[in-house]
Design a protein around this motif. Structure first.
Motif, short mmCIF file in Angstrom:
data_model
loop_
_atom_site.label_atom_id
_atom_site.label_comp_id
_atom_site.label_asym_id
_atom_site.label_seq_id
_atom_site.Cartn_x
_atom_site.Cartn_y
_atom_site.Cartn_z
N ALA A 202 -17.59 9.35 -42.03
CA ALA A 202 -16.18 8.96 -42.00
C ALA A 202 -15.72 8.97 -40.54
N MET A 203 -14.88 8.02 -40.17
CA MET A 203 -14.46 7.93 -38.77
C MET A 203 -12.95 8.04 -38.64
N LEU A 204 -12.55 8.83 -37.65
CA LEU A 204 -11.14 8.95 -37.29
C LEU A 204 -11.06 8.47 -35.85
N LEU A 205 -10.41 7.33 -35.65
CA LEU A 205 -10.45 6.69 -34.33
C LEU A 205 -9.04 6.49 -33.78
N VAL A 206 -8.83 6.98 -32.57
CA VAL A 206 -7.53 6.84 -31.90
C VAL A 206 -7.55 5.59 -31.03
N THR A 207 -6.50 4.78 -31.15
CA THR A 207 -6.37 3.63 -30.26
C THR A 207 -4.89 3.27 -30.13
N HIS A 208 -4.55 2.60 -29.02
CA HIS A 208 -3.18 2.09 -28.92
C HIS A 208 -3.19 0.60 -29.23
#
Ligand SMILES: Nc1ncnc2c1ncn2[C@@H]1O[C@H](COP(=O)(O)OP(=O)(O)OP(=O)(O)O)[C@@H](O)[C@H]1O
Length: 254
Positions: A202-208
């Protein structure tokens, strides 16, 4: 009736000074790619760090799935918290220097999480390093090189190999493509997507950047001033953003 699997990660009513509002909650399901999006200062990294076991919330609980069921990680003694994080989580930072040891070879960096998790067989560890080097499209002949000799995009791939080598349930990524050329970004995201499908992590990805969320995410959470203000699949969010912060992110895509 369709039953959802147990979440691999649950944030229950967490808060962190003024950066994350009280009562912030979300879950992450096995094999899901969830993007935390928002403008600079919205609180994305703070939430990611709490989720990944790197930052203790002031209030609320963070549950990680374990063989014995969900564990409230910040209620564990410090050493047990570190062990749980090492087993369960892989971390990819915006800046490779935050996770890679620049004085150690690329191979040594990749195998470190295996040794941290109790591997004692050097040959087996090196075979894993070789496997992940190839899986990340890196030249196996360069396994002995220092990370500083690799390009920015390659250093991000080294970080990803290091983050996946021990088979974590959750991969936490903080702006992993920032600062890379567009073509390198697209290649990295496509590699990540493929590895996510192969491993089921599972991936938790931060981006703007909603363009990144659209390429990779199953679900997007929009943060604004430390609050979750909207949550939707990326195509739905882009087609019909409701909150002004989500509308600003959509406008910034053009
Ligand atoms: N160590 C700190 N002490 C106090 N405030 C901080 C600290 N680190 C960050 N902040 C502030 O907390 C808020 C949220 O920070 P955070 O880094 O989580 O946001 P972000 O959405 O990830 O931003 P960015 O995209 O710029 O990294 C910001 O207003 C930031 O200035």
């Amino acid at each position: 009736m369709l039953r959802l699997p147990s979440p691999v990660l649950t944030l229950g009513r967490v808060s962190y000074d003024r950066r994350i509002a009280p009562d912030t909650s979300f879950v992450l399901y096995p094999g899901e790619v969830l993007c935390l999006v928002g403008k600079s200062g919205a609180g994305k990294s703070t939430l990611l760090r709490m989720a990944g076991g790197l930052l203790r919330p002031h209030e609320g609980r963070v549950l990680h799935q374990s063989a014995d069921g969900p564990i409230s990680i910040y209620e564990l003694p410090e050493q047990a918290l570190v062990s749980q994080r090492r087993r369960n989580v892989g971390i990819v930072a915006q800046n490779a220097r935050d996770t890679l040891d620049m004085a150690q070879s690329a191979a040594a960096n990749i195998v470190q999480p295996l040794f941290d998790n109790g591997e004692r067989n050097f040959g087996r560890a090196m075979a894993s390093a070789q496997h992940w080097f190839a899986a990340l499209d890196l030249d196996v002949a360069r396994m002995g090189d220092l990370p500083s000799l690799f390009s920015g995009g390659m250093q991000q791939r080294l970080q990803i190999a290091r983050a996946l080598v021990h088979g974590p349930k959750v991969l936490c990524l903080d702006e992993p493509t920032t600062g890379l050329d567009t073509s390198v970004q697209v290649r990295l995201l496509s590699l990540l997507s493929g590895l996510q499908r192969q491993t089921g992590v599972a991936m938790l990805l931060v981006t703007h950047d909603l363009r990144i969320a659209r390429l990779i995410a199953h679900r997007v959470i929009v943060l604004d001033e430390g609050r979750i203000v909207e949550e939707a699949p990326p195509d739905r969010l882009i087609a019909d953003p409701c909150h002004p912060a989500a509308r600003d992110l959509v406008a910034a895509m053009i």
